[in-house]
Design a protein around this motif. Structure first.
Motif, PDB file in Angstrom:
ATOM      1  N   ALA A  31      14.147 -11.723 -49.272  1.00  0.00           N
ATOM      2  CA  ALA A  31      15.457 -12.154 -49.752  1.00  0.00           C
ATOM      3  C   ALA A  31      15.447 -13.645 -50.045  1.00  0.00           C
ATOM      4  O   ALA A  31      14.699 -14.407 -49.432  1.00  0.00           O
ATOM      5  CB  ALA A  31      16.527 -11.849 -48.710  1.00  0.00           C
ATOM      6  N   ASP A  32      16.287 -14.036 -50.979  1.00  0.00           N
ATOM      7  CA  ASP A  32      16.603 -15.437 -51.246  1.00  0.00           C
ATOM      8  C   ASP A  32      18.009 -15.430 -51.822  1.00  0.00           C
ATOM      9  O   ASP A  32      18.199 -15.241 -53.016  1.00  0.00           O
ATOM     10  CB  ASP A  32      15.594 -16.063 -52.208  1.00  0.00           C
ATOM     11  N   PHE A  33      18.985 -15.585 -50.936  1.00  0.00           N
ATOM     12  CA  PHE A  33      20.384 -15.491 -51.325  1.00  0.00           C
ATOM     13  C   PHE A  33      21.097 -16.813 -51.119  1.00  0.00           C
ATOM     14  O   PHE A  33      20.818 -17.530 -50.163  1.00  0.00           O
ATOM     15  CB  PHE A  33      21.125 -14.437 -50.477  1.00  0.00           C
ATOM     16  N   SER A  34      22.036 -17.114 -51.995  1.00  0.00           N
ATOM     17  CA  SER A  34      22.879 -18.295 -51.859  1.00  0.00           C
ATOM     18  C   SER A  34      24.338 -17.884 -51.937  1.00  0.00           C
ATOM     19  O   SER A  34      24.689 -16.946 -52.654  1.00  0.00           O
ATOM     20  CB  SER A  34      22.576 -19.300 -52.972  1.00  0.00           C
ATOM     21  N   ALA A  35      25.181 -18.612 -51.207  1.00  0.00           N
ATOM     22  CA  ALA A  35      26.626 -18.389 -51.245  1.00  0.00           C
ATOM     23  C   ALA A  35      27.298 -19.610 -51.858  1.00  0.00           C
ATOM     24  O   ALA A  35      26.696 -20.694 -51.942  1.00  0.00           O
ATOM     25  CB  ALA A  35      27.153 -18.136 -49.835  1.00  0.00           C
ATOM     26  N   ARG A  40      22.277 -20.852 -47.780  1.00  0.00           N
ATOM     27  CA  ARG A  40      21.127 -20.217 -48.440  1.00  0.00           C
ATOM     28  C   ARG A  40      20.279 -19.569 -47.370  1.00  0.00           C
ATOM     29  O   ARG A  40      20.021 -20.168 -46.323  1.00  0.00           O
ATOM     30  CB  ARG A  40      20.293 -21.233 -49.208  1.00  0.00           C
ATOM     31  N   GLN A  43      14.317 -14.954 -46.522  1.00  0.00           N
ATOM     32  CA  GLN A  43      13.693 -14.117 -45.499  1.00  0.00           C
ATOM     33  C   GLN A  43      12.300 -13.721 -45.963  1.00  0.00           C
ATOM     34  O   GLN A  43      12.126 -13.260 -47.087  1.00  0.00           O
ATOM     35  CB  GLN A  43      14.530 -12.856 -45.256  1.00  0.00           C
TER      36      GLN A  43
END
Length: 147
Positions: A31-35, A40, A43
């Motif tokens: 995962a590489d998620f940003s809000a 950020r 994983q």
């Protein structure tokens, strides 16, 4: 009730540099998620592991590089060390502890070479990520009962 360790948060200063380092070890990016608020989450999972590490922005107040003693278990310490070196990682020489039970903090009581009898859980090598988070590679050929 089963309780499985799933994720360990690793504090880093530069998320992209950390991601590149862990990917260079052959770890899978999950995962590489940003809000919108700047959070950020990245994983990555080591090969064969059921547990992952996460790092990113706004995940922890821990100081980058402050984690010590994270263990990666392998079946052949010398082969694992050679693979890490081949990937450009600065890995310690293989060592065992003078006391023979576990390893001491830092480099205290390190004896060069694998455990003389290659006793399970007794041979180690170590390395750090770019922020100084310490990883210990530990040889386990046969797991203790119940593991």
């Amino acid at each position: 009730m089963d309780m499985k360790l799933e994720v360990v948060v690793v504090p880093v200063a530069d998320v992209d540099r950390a991601r590149e380092f862990y990917e260079s070890l052959g770890w899978r990016q999950d995962a590489d998620f940003s809000a919108n608020d700047g959070l950020r989450v990245v994983q990555l999972t080591p090969p064969g592991s059921e547990a992952s590490v996460i790092f990113g922005d706004r995940l922890t107040t821990a100081v980058p590089g402050s984690v010590q003693g994270l263990h990666l278990v392998v079946s052949d310490i010398e082969e694992a060390r050679a693979e890490l070196v081949g990937r450009g990682v600065d890995v310690s020489e293989v060592f065992h502890d003078a006391g023979g039970v576990f390893h001491h903090a830092g480099t205290e009581a390190r004896v060069p070479g694998p455990h003389p009898e290659r006793a399970g859980y007794g041979s180690f090598a170590s390395f750090s990520d770019p922020d100084g988070n310490e990883w210990v590679v530990q040889e386990v050929k046969t797991r203790a009962p119940g593991r």
